[in-house]
Design a protein around this motif. Sequence first.
Motif, PDB file in Angstrom:
ATOM      1  N   SER A  13       2.323 -30.276 -24.259  1.00 34.11           N
ATOM      2  CA  SER A  13       3.275 -31.373 -24.417  1.00 34.11           C
ATOM      3  C   SER A  13       4.546 -30.925 -25.124  1.00 34.11           C
ATOM      4  O   SER A  13       5.596 -31.529 -24.933  1.00 34.11           O
ATOM      5  CB  SER A  13       2.629 -32.541 -25.173  1.00 34.11           C
ATOM      6  OG  SER A  13       2.176 -32.116 -26.436  1.00 34.11           O
ATOM      7  N   ASP A  14       4.462 -29.864 -25.918  1.00 30.08           N
ATOM      8  CA  ASP A  14       5.619 -29.365 -26.665  1.00 30.08           C
ATOM      9  C   ASP A  14       5.584 -27.836 -26.621  1.00 30.08           C
ATOM     10  O   ASP A  14       4.794 -27.210 -27.328  1.00 30.08           O
ATOM     11  CB  ASP A  14       5.551 -29.877 -28.104  1.00 30.08           C
ATOM     12  CG  ASP A  14       6.715 -29.457 -28.974  1.00 30.08           C
ATOM     13  OD1 ASP A  14       7.349 -28.406 -28.715  1.00 30.08           O
ATOM     14  OD2 ASP A  14       6.990 -30.174 -29.951  1.00 30.08           O
ATOM     15  N   MET A  15       6.427 -27.261 -25.777  1.00 30.40           N
ATOM     16  CA  MET A  15       6.412 -25.805 -25.587  1.00 30.40           C
ATOM     17  C   MET A  15       6.672 -25.061 -26.896  1.00 30.40           C
ATOM     18  O   MET A  15       5.988 -24.091 -27.203  1.00 30.40           O
ATOM     19  CB  MET A  15       7.428 -25.386 -24.516  1.00 30.40           C
ATOM     20  CG  MET A  15       7.436 -23.893 -24.230  1.00 30.40           C
ATOM     21  SD  MET A  15       5.894 -23.254 -23.520  1.00 30.40           S
ATOM     22  CE  MET A  15       6.101 -23.744 -21.815  1.00 30.40           C
ATOM     23  N   GLU A  34      10.049 -20.486 -26.157  1.00 34.25           N
ATOM     24  CA  GLU A  34       9.852 -21.842 -26.672  1.00 34.25           C
ATOM     25  C   GLU A  34      10.813 -22.849 -26.042  1.00 34.25           C
ATOM     26  O   GLU A  34      10.620 -24.054 -26.145  1.00 34.25           O
ATOM     27  CB  GLU A  34       9.958 -21.872 -28.200  1.00 34.25           C
ATOM     28  CG  GLU A  34      11.257 -21.348 -28.740  1.00 34.25           C
ATOM     29  CD  GLU A  34      11.318 -19.829 -28.882  1.00 34.25           C
ATOM     30  OE1 GLU A  34      12.387 -19.357 -29.276  1.00 34.25           O
ATOM     31  OE2 GLU A  34      10.332 -19.121 -28.599  1.00 34.25           O
ATOM     32  N   PRO A  37      10.331 -24.135 -19.543  1.00 30.87           N
ATOM     33  CA  PRO A  37       9.251 -24.993 -19.066  1.00 30.87           C
ATOM     34  C   PRO A  37       7.979 -24.205 -18.705  1.00 30.87           C
ATOM     35  O   PRO A  37       6.912 -24.785 -18.565  1.00 30.87           O
ATOM     36  CB  PRO A  37       9.851 -25.653 -17.823  1.00 30.87           C
ATOM     37  CG  PRO A  37      10.885 -24.691 -17.346  1.00 30.87           C
ATOM     38  CD  PRO A  37      11.428 -24.014 -18.585  1.00 30.87           C
ATOM     39  N   ASP A  52       2.661 -24.154 -19.472  1.00 32.36           N
ATOM     40  CA  ASP A  52       3.605 -24.975 -18.714  1.00 32.36           C
ATOM     41  C   ASP A  52       3.759 -26.306 -19.415  1.00 32.36           C
ATOM     42  O   ASP A  52       2.772 -26.880 -19.899  1.00 32.36           O
ATOM     43  CB  ASP A  52       3.098 -25.226 -17.288  1.00 32.36           C
ATOM     44  CG  ASP A  52       3.164 -23.985 -16.434  1.00 32.36           C
ATOM     45  OD1 ASP A  52       4.267 -23.451 -16.252  1.00 32.36           O
ATOM     46  OD2 ASP A  52       2.104 -23.543 -15.947  1.00 32.36           O
ATOM     47  N   THR A  53       4.985 -26.822 -19.447  1.00 27.98           N
ATOM     48  CA  THR A  53       5.200 -28.143 -20.024  1.00 27.98           C
ATOM     49  C   THR A  53       4.624 -29.207 -19.092  1.00 27.98           C
ATOM     50  O   THR A  53       4.412 -28.971 -17.897  1.00 27.98           O
ATOM     51  CB  THR A  53       6.696 -28.426 -20.226  1.00 27.98           C
ATOM     52  OG1 THR A  53       7.349 -28.396 -18.951  1.00 27.98           O
ATOM     53  CG2 THR A  53       7.335 -27.417 -21.184  1.00 27.98           C
ATOM     54  N   GLU A  54       4.402 -30.393 -19.633  1.00 29.49           N
ATOM     55  CA  GLU A  54       3.942 -31.504 -18.809  1.00 29.49           C
ATOM     56  C   GLU A  54       4.952 -31.791 -17.696  1.00 29.49           C
ATOM     57  O   GLU A  54       4.564 -32.118 -16.572  1.00 29.49           O
ATOM     58  CB  GLU A  54       3.715 -32.740 -19.674  1.00 29.49           C
ATOM     59  CG  GLU A  54       2.545 -32.576 -20.619  1.00 29.49           C
ATOM     60  CD  GLU A  54       2.332 -33.769 -21.533  1.00 29.49           C
ATOM     61  OE1 GLU A  54       3.189 -34.696 -21.560  1.00 29.49           O
ATOM     62  OE2 GLU A  54       1.300 -33.777 -22.235  1.00 29.49           O
ATOM     63  N   GLU A  55       6.233 -31.658 -18.007  1.00 26.23           N
ATOM     64  CA  GLU A  55       7.268 -31.889 -16.999  1.00 26.23           C
ATOM     65  C   GLU A  55       7.130 -30.885 -15.845  1.00 26.23           C
ATOM     66  O   GLU A  55       7.289 -31.239 -14.683  1.00 26.23           O
ATOM     67  CB  GLU A  55       8.664 -31.794 -17.623  1.00 26.23           C
ATOM     68  CG  GLU A  55       8.969 -32.881 -18.630  1.00 26.23           C
ATOM     69  CD  GLU A  55       8.339 -32.663 -20.004  1.00 26.23           C
ATOM     70  OE1 GLU A  55       7.887 -31.528 -20.323  1.00 26.23           O
ATOM     71  OE2 GLU A  55       8.262 -33.652 -20.760  1.00 26.23           O
ATOM     72  N   ASP A 118      -1.949 -29.304 -28.779  1.00 27.34           N
ATOM     73  CA  ASP A 118      -2.359 -30.275 -27.769  1.00 27.34           C
ATOM     74  C   ASP A 118      -3.831 -30.634 -27.841  1.00 27.34           C
ATOM     75  O   ASP A 118      -4.345 -31.339 -26.976  1.00 27.34           O
ATOM     76  CB  ASP A 118      -2.020 -29.732 -26.374  1.00 27.34           C
ATOM     77  CG  ASP A 118      -0.528 -29.744 -26.141  1.00 27.34           C
ATOM     78  OD1 ASP A 118       0.018 -30.851 -25.959  1.00 27.34           O
ATOM     79  OD2 ASP A 118       0.095 -28.675 -26.162  1.00 27.34           O
TER      80      ASP A 118
END
Length: 132
Positions: A13-15, A34, A37, A52-55, A118
Amino acid sequence: MTPRFDAFGLVVSDMAAAVTFYRRLGFAFPEGAENEPHAEAGLPGGLRLMLDTEEMARSLHPGWQPPSGSRHSLALLCDHPGEVDTVYEELVGAGYHGELKPWDAFWGQRYAVVHDPDGNGVDLFAPLPAAE
């Protein structure tokens, strides 16, 4: 043709928070990871840890939703039983959630579990000296 294991990936959720956590454990993410994505850290034997980020996950699979609960963990071998305690205390002292305090497990390891930002489990373990 035989597929071979090459990498494992986590959606975060937060790279920046994830990269910071895994760098504390010795994962060599490149400078600037950091802010990306997708980030990768090479591991011994040629394996990779991919974040990988959620996006990013949603860009690849529009219906993707964060899972509830966890079905996996990463297991990190420490050099000796005392290192399990040291790493655990360092991470908990830095504000990470200690799920299972270090203990001497019946299967012959010093063992502890910390959660990454996470909530993924990170097992810390080292063989206990053989009983004499």
